[in-house]
Design a protein around this motif. Structure first.
Motif, PDB file in Angstrom:
ATOM      1  N   UNK A  83      44.720  31.199  40.111  1.00 52.44           N
ATOM      2  CA  UNK A  83      44.346  29.824  39.792  1.00 52.44           C
ATOM      3  C   UNK A  83      43.169  29.380  40.659  1.00 52.44           C
ATOM      4  N   UNK A  84      42.381  28.440  40.139  1.00 54.49           N
ATOM      5  CA  UNK A  84      41.242  27.942  40.915  1.00 54.49           C
ATOM      6  C   UNK A  84      41.007  26.470  40.654  1.00 54.49           C
ATOM      7  N   UNK A  85      40.365  25.832  41.624  1.00 55.27           N
ATOM      8  CA  UNK A  85      39.843  24.477  41.467  1.00 55.27           C
ATOM      9  C   UNK A  85      38.376  24.521  41.866  1.00 55.27           C
ATOM     10  N   UNK A  86      37.596  23.632  41.265  1.00 54.80           N
ATOM     11  CA  UNK A  86      36.160  23.619  41.562  1.00 54.80           C
ATOM     12  C   UNK A  86      35.648  22.182  41.444  1.00 54.80           C
ATOM     13  N   UNK A  87      34.684  21.856  42.280  1.00 59.92           N
ATOM     14  CA  UNK A  87      33.971  20.593  42.151  1.00 59.92           C
ATOM     15  C   UNK A  87      32.505  20.918  41.932  1.00 59.92           C
ATOM     16  N   UNK A  88      31.968  20.424  40.819  1.00 58.98           N
ATOM     17  CA  UNK A  88      30.562  20.626  40.461  1.00 58.98           C
ATOM     18  C   UNK A  88      29.782  19.344  40.731  1.00 58.98           C
ATOM     19  N   UNK A  89      28.583  19.505  41.272  1.00 56.36           N
ATOM     20  CA  UNK A  89      27.650  18.408  41.464  1.00 56.36           C
ATOM     21  C   UNK A  89      26.303  18.905  40.974  1.00 56.36           C
ATOM     22  N   UNK A  90      25.634  18.112  40.150  1.00 51.92           N
ATOM     23  CA  UNK A  90      24.380  18.616  39.623  1.00 51.92           C
ATOM     24  C   UNK A  90      23.537  17.573  38.935  1.00 51.92           C
ATOM     25  N   UNK A  91      22.657  18.086  38.073  1.00 49.27           N
ATOM     26  CA  UNK A  91      21.687  17.245  37.378  1.00 49.27           C
ATOM     27  C   UNK A  91      21.579  17.721  35.936  1.00 49.27           C
ATOM     28  N   UNK A  92      21.502  16.765  35.026  1.00 46.91           N
ATOM     29  CA  UNK A  92      21.404  17.030  33.595  1.00 46.91           C
ATOM     30  C   UNK A  92      20.115  16.404  33.085  1.00 46.91           C
ATOM     31  N   UNK A  93      19.414  17.106  32.204  1.00 48.30           N
ATOM     32  CA  UNK A  93      18.235  16.546  31.547  1.00 48.30           C
ATOM     33  C   UNK A  93      18.198  17.021  30.094  1.00 48.30           C
ATOM     34  N   UNK A  94      17.883  16.096  29.196  1.00 50.94           N
ATOM     35  CA  UNK A  94      17.757  16.411  27.772  1.00 50.94           C
ATOM     36  C   UNK A  94      16.299  16.253  27.373  1.00 50.94           C
ATOM     37  N   UNK A  95      15.829  17.135  26.523  1.00 50.18           N
ATOM     38  CA  UNK A  95      14.467  17.090  25.994  1.00 50.18           C
ATOM     39  C   UNK A  95      14.563  16.676  24.538  1.00 50.18           C
ATOM     40  N   UNK A  96      14.289  15.402  24.259  1.00 50.30           N
ATOM     41  CA  UNK A  96      14.402  14.884  22.898  1.00 50.30           C
ATOM     42  C   UNK A  96      13.225  15.270  22.016  1.00 50.30           C
ATOM     43  N   UNK A  97      12.169  15.812  22.597  1.00 48.10           N
ATOM     44  CA  UNK A  97      11.023  16.412  21.908  1.00 48.10           C
ATOM     45  C   UNK A  97      10.174  15.468  21.071  1.00 48.10           C
ATOM     46  N   UNK A  98      10.436  14.189  21.119  1.00 47.37           N
ATOM     47  CA  UNK A  98       9.622  13.255  20.353  1.00 47.37           C
ATOM     48  C   UNK A  98       9.447  11.971  21.164  1.00 47.37           C
ATOM     49  N   UNK A  99       8.269  11.414  21.145  1.00 46.27           N
ATOM     50  CA  UNK A  99       7.982  10.209  21.919  1.00 46.27           C
ATOM     51  C   UNK A  99       8.745   8.988  21.404  1.00 46.27           C
ATOM     52  N   UNK A 100       9.265   9.029  20.192  1.00 50.61           N
ATOM     53  CA  UNK A 100      10.025   7.878  19.691  1.00 50.61           C
ATOM     54  C   UNK A 100      11.344   7.694  20.446  1.00 50.61           C
ATOM     55  N   UNK A 101      11.781   8.729  21.169  1.00 50.08           N
ATOM     56  CA  UNK A 101      13.023   8.647  21.942  1.00 50.08           C
ATOM     57  C   UNK A 101      12.778   8.388  23.426  1.00 50.08           C
ATOM     58  N   UNK A 102      11.526   8.128  23.812  1.00 50.56           N
ATOM     59  CA  UNK A 102      11.190   7.956  25.223  1.00 50.56           C
ATOM     60  C   UNK A 102      11.942   6.811  25.897  1.00 50.56           C
ATOM     61  N   UNK A 103      12.362   5.796  25.158  1.00 51.01           N
ATOM     62  CA  UNK A 103      13.070   4.667  25.754  1.00 51.01           C
ATOM     63  C   UNK A 103      14.546   4.978  26.026  1.00 51.01           C
ATOM     64  N   UNK A 104      15.051   6.079  25.510  1.00 50.84           N
ATOM     65  CA  UNK A 104      16.451   6.460  25.736  1.00 50.84           C
ATOM     66  C   UNK A 104      16.596   7.228  27.050  1.00 50.84           C
ATOM     67  N   UNK A 105      17.685   6.991  27.778  1.00 50.42           N
ATOM     68  CA  UNK A 105      17.919   7.775  29.002  1.00 50.42           C
ATOM     69  C   UNK A 105      18.116   9.244  28.634  1.00 50.42           C
ATOM     70  N   UNK A 106      17.479  10.123  29.390  1.00 49.87           N
ATOM     71  CA  UNK A 106      17.601  11.549  29.078  1.00 49.87           C
ATOM     72  C   UNK A 106      18.031  12.387  30.271  1.00 49.87           C
ATOM     73  N   UNK A 107      18.465  11.748  31.355  1.00 52.60           N
ATOM     74  CA  UNK A 107      18.899  12.521  32.516  1.00 52.60           C
ATOM     75  C   UNK A 107      20.053  11.807  33.213  1.00 52.60           C
ATOM     76  N   UNK A 108      20.766  12.569  34.026  1.00 53.00           N
ATOM     77  CA  UNK A 108      21.918  12.010  34.719  1.00 53.00           C
ATOM     78  C   UNK A 108      22.348  12.941  35.848  1.00 53.00           C
ATOM     79  N   UNK A 109      22.979  12.365  36.840  1.00 51.23           N
ATOM     80  CA  UNK A 109      23.696  13.144  37.839  1.00 51.23           C
ATOM     81  C   UNK A 109      24.964  13.671  37.160  1.00 51.23           C
ATOM     82  N   UNK A 110      25.375  14.863  37.508  1.00 49.54           N
ATOM     83  CA  UNK A 110      26.635  15.426  37.009  1.00 49.54           C
ATOM     84  C   UNK A 110      27.635  15.505  38.161  1.00 49.54           C
ATOM     85  N   UNK A 111      28.845  15.118  37.899  1.00 49.03           N
ATOM     86  CA  UNK A 111      29.942  15.235  38.858  1.00 49.03           C
ATOM     87  C   UNK A 111      31.181  15.578  38.041  1.00 49.03           C
TER      88      UNK A 111
END
Length: 164
Positions: A83-111
């Motif tokens: 058995x195992x336990x794990x804690x992940x900490x990181x960073x997420x980024x999405x590439x929406x590939x179009x400038x019409x989505x530029x106003x949407x958040x595309x990144x986040x801290x991951x926990x």
């Protein structure tokens, strides 16, 4: 009772993860256990997983990347199934590939906490980890990235490349 040598261990492999109701993501993973710090129980790791190598390959799925640092604890070091336990900490980024989505958040801290099982036969250099995790930070597309869903599963197949 057999005594195990106190050795540092480095495992490198592939990671496949699936956000429930969303994308498959693939990538690489490495984890290290130091001989002077709870060897073969406490591991520190780094992983990269992306839909670019999975669901988004040759499709219109959103290209997203996950960069993770982790700390893992593996129980029952004398057993093959652990058995195992794990804690992940990181960073997420999405590439929406179009400038019409530029106003949407595309990144986040991951926990994300994770639980799972590892199969490791002491006579073979291959380890398989099956994990189930929960992203504590998610979004709805207006506040935070909309493709970070709470539940995910992951499978890591790794090879021990250093043991000394």
């Amino acid at each position: 009772m057999q005594l195990f040598a106190q050795e540092s261990i480095l495992d490198v492999g592939i990671r496949v993860q699936k956000t429930l109701n969303l994308y498959w993501e693939n990538g690489i993973s490495a984890q290290f256990s130091h001989k002077n710090l709870k060897p073969d129980q406490l591991y520190f790791g780094i992983s990269y997983a992306s839909s670019r190598l999975g669901t988004a390959l040759n499709s219109n799925a959103i290209k997203q990347d996950n960069f993770l640092f982790s700390s893992s604890w593996f129980f029952k070091k004398e057993k093959a199934l652990r058995p195992m336990t794990r804690m992940n900490l990181g960073y997420f980024i999405a590439d929406y590939e179009s400038s019409i989505f530029d106003m949407l958040p595309n990144s986040s801290i991951l926990l994300s906490p994770e639980i799972g099982l590892m199969y490791a036969n002491k006579k073979q250099p291959v380890k398989v980890i099956l994990g189930f995790g929960y992203n504590l930070i998610t979004g709805d597309g207006t506040k935070g990235a909309g493709t970070i869903y709470p539940l995910f599963t992951q499978t890591t197949v790794s090879w021990t490349i250093l043991k000394k």
